[in-house]
Design a protein around this motif. Structure first.
Motif, PDB file in Angstrom:
ATOM      1  N   TYR B 160       0.816  -1.217   0.000  1.00 27.66           N
ATOM      2  CA  TYR B 160       0.000   0.000   0.000  1.00 27.66           C
ATOM      3  C   TYR B 160       0.850   1.269   0.000  1.00 27.66           C
ATOM      4  N   GLU B 161       2.023   1.171   0.595  1.00 28.90           N
ATOM      5  CA  GLU B 161       2.916   2.324   0.685  1.00 28.90           C
ATOM      6  C   GLU B 161       4.336   1.836   0.379  1.00 28.90           C
ATOM      7  N   PRO B 162       4.812   2.111  -0.848  1.00 28.31           N
ATOM      8  CA  PRO B 162       6.116   1.584  -1.251  1.00 28.31           C
ATOM      9  C   PRO B 162       7.195   1.908  -0.218  1.00 28.31           C
ATOM     10  N   ASP B 163       7.976   0.898   0.140  1.00 32.85           N
ATOM     11  CA  ASP B 163       9.127   1.064   1.043  1.00 32.85           C
ATOM     12  C   ASP B 163       8.770   1.333   2.496  1.00 32.85           C
ATOM     13  N   LEU B 164       7.495   1.352   2.833  1.00 37.89           N
ATOM     14  CA  LEU B 164       7.154   1.499   4.255  1.00 37.89           C
ATOM     15  C   LEU B 164       7.473   0.185   4.953  1.00 37.89           C
ATOM     16  N   GLY B 290      -1.876   8.446  -8.469  1.00 40.61           N
ATOM     17  CA  GLY B 290      -1.135   8.828  -7.281  1.00 40.61           C
ATOM     18  C   GLY B 290      -0.178   7.713  -6.881  1.00 40.61           C
ATOM     19  N   VAL B 291       0.961   8.081  -6.271  1.00 33.26           N
ATOM     20  CA  VAL B 291       2.023   7.112  -6.042  1.00 33.26           C
ATOM     21  C   VAL B 291       1.721   6.128  -4.920  1.00 33.26           C
ATOM     22  N   HIS B 464       3.809  14.804 -10.688  1.00 32.51           N
ATOM     23  CA  HIS B 464       4.755  13.685 -10.716  1.00 32.51           C
ATOM     24  C   HIS B 464       4.091  12.308 -10.716  1.00 32.51           C
ATOM     25  N   GLY B 465       2.803  12.258 -10.450  1.00 27.17           N
ATOM     26  CA  GLY B 465       2.120  10.955 -10.477  1.00 27.17           C
ATOM     27  C   GLY B 465       2.875   9.924  -9.658  1.00 27.17           C
TER      28      GLY B 465
END
Lengths: 501, 501
Positions: B160-164, B290-291, B464-465
Motif C-alpha cells: 500500500y505504501e512503497p518502502d514502508l 497517485g504514487v 509527478h504521479g
C-alpha cells in the motif's frame, strides 16, 4: 438444463466470455450516455475500442469456428440448434469479411459521425457526402463478402432482422405505402383535422419533478422491475441491457409538453420488459436478449401505442394527470385521447405519429436499397430525399437538416436498420389482435391492470429470448406469418374514428 | 517523449492494456456503488471477476516478465527506471505468490465480507472469527512468498505504501501515541471542553438541495474540474479514477448536520485534484495515478483539515453558510470554527476528529503486526481491541460492533492498509508547513483564493504521479524525510488555542 450435448456446453463456456465482454461494453456505453463528463470521452473511446478488440479476437479465434463446425452433423435439440444458428449468424461478419474492411469501416464511421454532426448543424449535406459515399462502398464490399441470394441489400437487412430480405419487406412497404398515402390525405382533408390537432394551452409549464414521478409510477404500474433497472435522463431515450438483471431505461422531459416524457418512458418500458422477462437459463448464452430489432420494437410499440395511446389507457391515466396538471382537468377523455393521437405530416421521423411514421421508413428503405445496389449516387441524395418525401407525405423539406441529414444512423454505417422500426409497428398490431382474443385488454387497461397483459407477453414472447427467429416466433404467437393487414386495419379503425372519416 | 528506450516503449505498449482493463474495472465499480440496481449485483460480480482474470493473465504472461528482465542491465533515464520499478513492485503479487493462494484469498474474502456484515449487524465477532483467521493465514503465506527483510508485516505494508516498513511506522506510532494520549487527556480535562463541544441547535433541518449546491460550489472553488468529473451521492464517500480526464467524487448528506457533506466533499476533492493534476504524458503507463495511499491521503487531508477546518476557511465559508442556513448567522466566527473542530474520544474511527484519529490507527497497526506474526490469536481479538482502546483513548467499547467489527477492511484482506491513513495526516502537516514558507496561505484561504495553493501542489506533487516514491517525493517537496513533529506541532498549537490549554 436445456443443453445436454457436451460439445455445445463447451461452446457455451467459450461464448460466455463474449457475452461478458458485450455486457461490459454496455456498462461503458450507458455511462457514456448518462454520466460521463465531457473530457472523459477520449479515454472512454479507447477503453470501448479495446473491449471491442477483445470481442473480435474471441470471434476470430479459429478454435471457436472449429467448435461450431464440429457440431454440424450432430443430433441437437431445439435449444442447441438455436445456439449454433445464432452463433453462425453473428459469426458471418467476423468469419466472412476480411478484417481490414471492418477496421476501415470503423475508422470511416468515427470520422463520419463528426462530419454528419457538422453537416447537420450547418444544414449542408456536402460536408457529409464523401464520408457517406465511402461508408456505402465499404458496406457493399461487406455485403458481397457475407453473401446473399437475390439482392445485395438482403445481407445487410439480415444483420438486424434474421431472415428478412428485400422482397419480403418491399411487398409490405408497397402495400403500406398505398394505404397510408391515401389515408393521410383523407385525414388532412377531414373536417375534424384542425379541431383534433389544436391541443391545449401551450403556455403551461409542466413541472419536471411531477413528470418524473409520473414516469416512475407508470413504469412501475406496467410491470417494470426497478430492482433490476433504473430510470435516467438522456438526450435521446434508450434502453440499456447491462444484463437481464440490470436493464436500464432513460427518458427526456419537455417542460412544455408532458406527452414527451410519458410516451418515451412507456416505449422504453416495453423494450425493458422484454429483456427483464427472458428465461434466466439463457443468461450469458447466445439465446439471451431479444431476438431481433423488429421484435424488440414490437414490444416497445405495443406498450407505447397499443396500450399508451389507446382510449382505454387515457381513461386510466387521466386520473393521474388530474392529480398533477391543472389544465388537463378541464379536458374531456375524448379531447385528451385526441391530444395523444394527432396526425400531421411532418419532416422529422422521430416526431412522427403512428399513421405517418411508416412512410418515413419506406422513404429510407427505398433509398438504402438504391444506394447499396449502386442505382443512385450519394451526392444526389438531398434531391432524391426531398422528391420522395413529397411523393409520400406531400411536403418538401426546406433544407438538408430537416431532410436527408436528420438521422444519425447512416453515419454509424447502419444500413438495413430502419425497416425494423416498421416491422415493430406491424408485429405489435398483429400481436395485439391475437391477445384481444384471449384477454379483455381494453377493460384491463382502462382500470390500470397490466399484469395479465405482461404475463401473456412473457409467456408467448419474452421468455423465449433469442430461441425462435422472428418469423417462427410470430407464427407461434399468432398462428400466421407477418401480415400487415392487422396494422392497416388498426390504423384505419382508430383514426377514422378520431378524424370522423 | 519521456521514454527513449525502445524496449521500455514495448513494455509501455504491453502495460497499456493492463491500464485499460484497470480503468474499465473502475467504471464497473463506480457504477456498482452509484447506479446499480440491487438485482444486478450477481452479474456485475461475474463481469468484474472476468476483467480481473484478464488482468491477472496479462501479468502472469511469461513474456511480460521476460521484457522486464531484459531491461535490467540497460542504462535508463529517471522515467524509465521508475516505470520498471513500479512494474516490479506491482508484479511481486503475481510473480512470487502461487496462483492458488490468490484464488483462495479471493474466495475467502468474498465469504468473509458476508460473514463480517452479519457479525457486525448482530454485533457478534464469533460469526466472523473463522473467516478472518483463514484470511490472516493466507496473508502470512503471501507475505512469506513476497519476502521481507526484518518483519513479515513489511511485505504487506509495502503493497500500500512503497518502502514502508514496520520499524519506520512503529517509531512514528510510538511518538504519536505518547503525545496524543496525553494531549487528549488534557483536552478532555480542559475547562473549555463542554463549551467547545456543545455545538448549536440540532433540531434544525438543513435542506438537501442547499447542501448539494454548497458542495458543488466549494468543489468548484477549490479547483475541481467538473468537465473531468462529477459529484454523486453514495453511502461511503469515495473518489473513483476512471481516467485522469474522468475523476469522479461522491459525498453523503446528513440533513441534521451540514458539516458531513461539506467536509466529505472537500476530502474527496483533495483526492481528485491529485489525479486530475498528473502529467498527461503518464496516461495509461505505470507512472499514472497517485504514487501511494499515504500520499493520496495527504492531499485529501490537506484539503479537508489544513484548509477546510482552518480558522481562515471558516472565515471565508461563513459568508456562504450565512446565505443558506439561518442558525449559522448568529454564530461568531470563533464558535463556527470550534464547531468544525470538536475533539471527543469516540469508538468509531471514521467519525473521529483530527486529534484522536491517529490513535485509532495505532490500535489497528499494533493488532495487525501481532496477528501477522502469530503473536496473538484471532479469537481473542475483541478483548485485545477493547483493552487497547481503553489504553489509547480511555474508553471501552460496549460491544463488538463499536469495537473490533467496525471496519470492513480486514474482511477484504486489507492488512497493512490502515497506517497509510496516519501517514496522510503526517505528510499533510509537513507539506503545509513547507507551503506556508512560500505562500501566505492563511490570507489566500480566508479570501477564498485557492488557485495558487493548487498550483503549488500541482507543481510539487500532483504532476509527478507515480514517478517518485513517497520517501523521495516528501524529501523533494519539504527538504527532509517524513517527520511527525510537524503534525504534533500543528495539533498542539491548534487545539491548545481552541481548548485554552
Amino acid at each position: 438444463m436445456f443443453v445436454q450435448n457436451k460439445k455445445i456446453q463447451d461452446i457455451l463456456n467459450y461464448y460466455r466470455e463474449i457475452s461478458y465482454l458485450q455486457k461490459i461494453n454496455s456498462v461503458l456505453d450507458y455511462d457514456l450516455n448518462v454520466s460521463m463528463p465531457p473530457k472523459g470521452s477520449e479515454s472512454r473511446a479507447s477503453h470501448a475500442a479495446y473491449i471491442e478488440e477483445l470481442i473480435v479476437n474471441k470471434w476470430k479465434n479459429p478454435k471457436f469456428k472449429e467448435m461450431i463446425e464440429d457440431v454440424q452433423t450432430l443430433e441437437l435439440n431445439e435449444f442447441e440448434k438455436a445456439i449454433v444458428r445464432n452463433i453462425e449468424r453473428q459469426g458471418k461478419m467476423y468469419w466472412r469479411v476480411p478484417e481490414q474492411i471492418i477496421i476501415n469501416l470503423k475508422k470511416e464511421t468515427s470520422i463520419a459521425f463528426v462530419k454528419w454532426s457538422e453537416a447537420k448543424s450547418k444544414s449542408d449535406f456536402s460536408i457529409f457526402s464523401d464520408s457517406l459515399e465511402r461508408i456505402i462502398n465499404l458496406l457493399i464490399e461487406i455485403a458481397d463478402h457475407i453473401g446473399y441470394k437475390a439482392n445485395r441489400y438482403d445481407a445487410l437487412l439480415d444483420q438486424y432482422e434474421p431472415d428478412l430480405n428485400f422482397e419480403m419487406f418491399n411487398n409490405i412497404a408497397q402495400k403500406l405505402r398505398t394505404f397510408l398515402s391515401d389515408f393521410v390525405s383523407e385525414i388532412v382533408n377531414s373536417k375534424n383535422y384542425s379541431d383534433v390537432n389544436s391541443g391545449f394551452d401551450t403556455e403551461v409549464y409542466y413541472d419536471f419533478q411531477d413528470q418524473k414521478r409520473l414516469s416512475e409510477f407508470v413504469a412501475y404500474k406496467l410491470g417494470y422491475d426497478f430492482e433490476s433497472g433504473r430510470l435516467d435522463v438522456s438526450a435521446h431515450p434508450f434502453t440499456s441491457n447491462l444484463h437481464r438483471t440490470d436493464v436500464r431505461i432513460t427518458t427526456r422531459y419537455d417542460l412544455r409538453d408532458f406527452r414527451e416524457s410519458l410516451t418515451s418512458t412507456i416505449h422504453e418500458v416495453g423494450h425493458a420488459l422484454y429483456e427483464q422477462g427472458i428465461n434466466p437459463e439463457f443468461d450469458d448464452t447466445p439465446l439471451e436478449g431479444g431476438v431481433s430489432l423488429g421484435i424488440h420494437e414490437s414490444q416497445s410499440r405495443f406498450y407505447e401505442n397499443q396500450i399508451g395511446r389507446s382510449k382505454f389507457f387515457i381513461k386510466y391515466i387521466r386520473y393521474l394527470l388530474n392529480l398533477l396538471f391543472n389544465n388537463v382537468r378541464n379536458q374531456s377523455d375524448e379531447q385528451l385521447y385526441r391530444f395523444f393521437n394527432q396526425v400531421r405530416p411532418s419532416f422529422i421521423r422521430t416526431e412522427a405519429d403512428e399513421v405517418t411514421y411508416n412512410l418515413h421508413i419506406i422513404l429510407r428503405f427505398e433509398i438504402e436499397e438504391l444506394l447499396i445496389n449502386k442505382k443512385i449516387k450519394v451526392k444526389d441524395l438531398p434531391e432524391i430525399w426531398n422528391d420522395k418525401m413529397h411523393g409520400l407525405l406531400g411536403i418538401r423539406p426546406k433544407n438538408d437538416r430537416e431532410g436527408v441529414l436528420q438521422d444519425v444512423h447512416w453515419s454509424y454505417g447502419y444500413i438495413g436498420y430502419f425497416p425494423t422500426y416498421s416491422l415493430g409497428n406491424l408485429y405489435s398490431a398483429q400481436i395485439a389482435n391475437k391477445m384481444k382474443k384471449e384477454l379483455d385488454i381494453e377493460y384491463l387497461i382502462s382500470r390500470g391492470e397490466f399484469i395479465e397483459i405482461l404475463n401473456w407477453l412473457r409467456k408467448n414472447i419474452h421468455i423465449h429470448g433469442s430461441l425462435y427467429y422472428p418469423n417462427e416466433l410470430i407464427d407461434r404467437v399468432t398462428g400466421e406469418d407477418l401480415n400487415p393487414d392487422y396494422f392497416i386495419k388498426y390504423i384505419q379503425e382508430k383514426y377514422s374514428d378520431i378524424y370522423q372519416i
